[in-house]
Structures are given as structure tokens and as C-alpha cells.
Motif scaffolding. Structure first.
Motif, PDB file in Angstrom:
ATOM      1  N   ARG A 125       8.540 -13.667  -0.849  1.00 40.29           N
ATOM      2  CA  ARG A 125       8.483 -11.799  -1.892  1.00 40.29           C
ATOM      3  C   ARG A 125       9.364 -10.903  -1.010  1.00 40.29           C
ATOM      4  NH1 ARG A 125       3.953 -13.744  -2.242  1.00 40.29           N
ATOM      5  NH2 ARG A 125       3.491 -14.326  -4.532  1.00 40.29           N
ATOM      6  N   ASP A 144       2.016  -9.259  -4.895  1.00 43.64           N
ATOM      7  CA  ASP A 144       1.853 -10.557  -5.410  1.00 43.64           C
ATOM      8  C   ASP A 144       3.242 -10.756  -5.859  1.00 43.64           C
ATOM      9  OD1 ASP A 144      -0.250 -10.749  -4.312  1.00 43.64           O
ATOM     10  OD2 ASP A 144      -1.810  -9.951  -6.205  1.00 43.64           O
ATOM     11  N   ASN A 145       3.715  -9.947  -6.859  1.00 46.51           N
ATOM     12  CA  ASN A 145       4.706 -10.081  -7.555  1.00 46.51           C
ATOM     13  C   ASN A 145       5.976  -8.867  -8.319  1.00 46.51           C
ATOM     14  OD1 ASN A 145       4.610 -13.013  -9.028  1.00 46.51           O
ATOM     15  ND2 ASN A 145       2.378 -11.828 -10.367  1.00 46.51           N
ATOM     16  N   TYR A 175       8.973  -6.947  -9.968  1.00 41.20           N
ATOM     17  CA  TYR A 175       9.792  -6.965 -10.828  1.00 41.20           C
ATOM     18  C   TYR A 175      11.232  -6.099 -11.157  1.00 41.20           C
ATOM     19  CZ  TYR A 175       5.339  -9.689 -12.300  1.00 41.20           C
ATOM     20  OH  TYR A 175       4.556 -10.031 -12.171  1.00 41.20           O
TER      21      TYR A 175
END
Length: 140
Positions: free
Chosen positions: A58, A99-100, A102
Motif C-alpha cells: 500500500r 487497509d485500503n 481508493y
């Protein structure tokens, strides 16, 4: 227990990537998140500057595709860290561990407008940048 946070805002600076002694990349950046209400005193929306940390793949993703001013959505968990400053004082800081991450917002015609260079994006990322159509109807 549940510790989940989702925030959307603009990057306040380009992501800064450092490496642990073991070679793991760690990206840090801040998101400027406007509050949902306006201040009574001046009629303006206050902005919260939220620190975000991304690890490993990430971190490299953020470093490669995100720049200052770009709109992003971060999903993760809130982490409180206690640490000691140079003067020996006890300090505490809060950050979101991502965690993510976008893309949000519309495509940019040029990278200088704050978005990632579209020519360098993989096809699956490129497809995720398409604007959503709004027919004005509620989903329920």
C-alpha cells in the motif's frame, strides 16, 4: 472489538515513504477532511488534518499514484501511539493505519492538476477512475 474508520479528503502533501530497518516501506501523508457543518462565527467549514500511514505494498501504491491535492478515500483503523520527544516529554498522537486506499473524484486532464499521471496507471486502476453517473434517484 471494532476499530474501523473511513475518511475522504485531499492529500495535504505528497506521500513520504521511509523504510524500516528490515526494508519494509512505510508511507505517511495527511488528509484534509472538511467537517459536515459550518462554523457559526464565520460561516466556513472547519478542516481536520488526519495523519495516515500505509505499509508495504500500500505504501508503494500511494507513493506511485497519489500526489498533494488529490482526492482519496482511506479505509483503515485508528491507532494511538505514545512516544517520547527530544526533550524527554511524553507525547501521544493519533493516525489512521490504511487497509485500503481508493481514488476519488474525476480524472484530471493533466498530472499537474494534482491527480496521478493517467498514462502510467494500470488498466484496472484507470477503469476505477471513471466518474459515477447519478440519475438523481434514491437507492431505496
Amino acid at each position: 472489538m471494532l476499530n474501523k474508520i473511513i475518511i475522504m479528503g485531499r492529500l495535504g502533501r505528497d506521500p513520504e515513504v521511509r523504510y524500516t530497518q528490515g526494508g519494509t516501506p512505510v508511507a505517511s501523508f495527511s488528509l484534509a477532511v472538511d467537517r459536515d457543518f459550518k462554523e457559526k462565527a464565520n460561516g466556513e467549514r472547519a478542516t481536520d488534518w488526519i495523519e495516515v500511514v500505509a505499509w508495504s505494498a500500500r505504501a508503494k501504491f500511494v507513493q506511485q499514484y497519489f500526489r498533494k491535492g488529490q482526492l482519496a478515500v482511506v479505509e483503515g483503523r485508528l491507532q494511538i501511539r505514545d512516544w517520547t520527544d527530544r526533550d524527554g516529554g511524553k507525547r501521544r498522537s493519533a493516525e489512521v493505519v490504511a487497509d485500503n486506499i481508493y481514488f476519488a473524484g474525476a480524472k484530471s486532464a493533466t498530472p499537474s492538476e494534482g491527480n496521478a499521471d493517467e498514462a502510467s496507471l494500470p488498466q484496472e486502476v484507470e477503469n476505477s477512475l471513471e466518474p459515477l453517473e447519478d440519475d438523481g434517484k434514491l437507492p431505496f
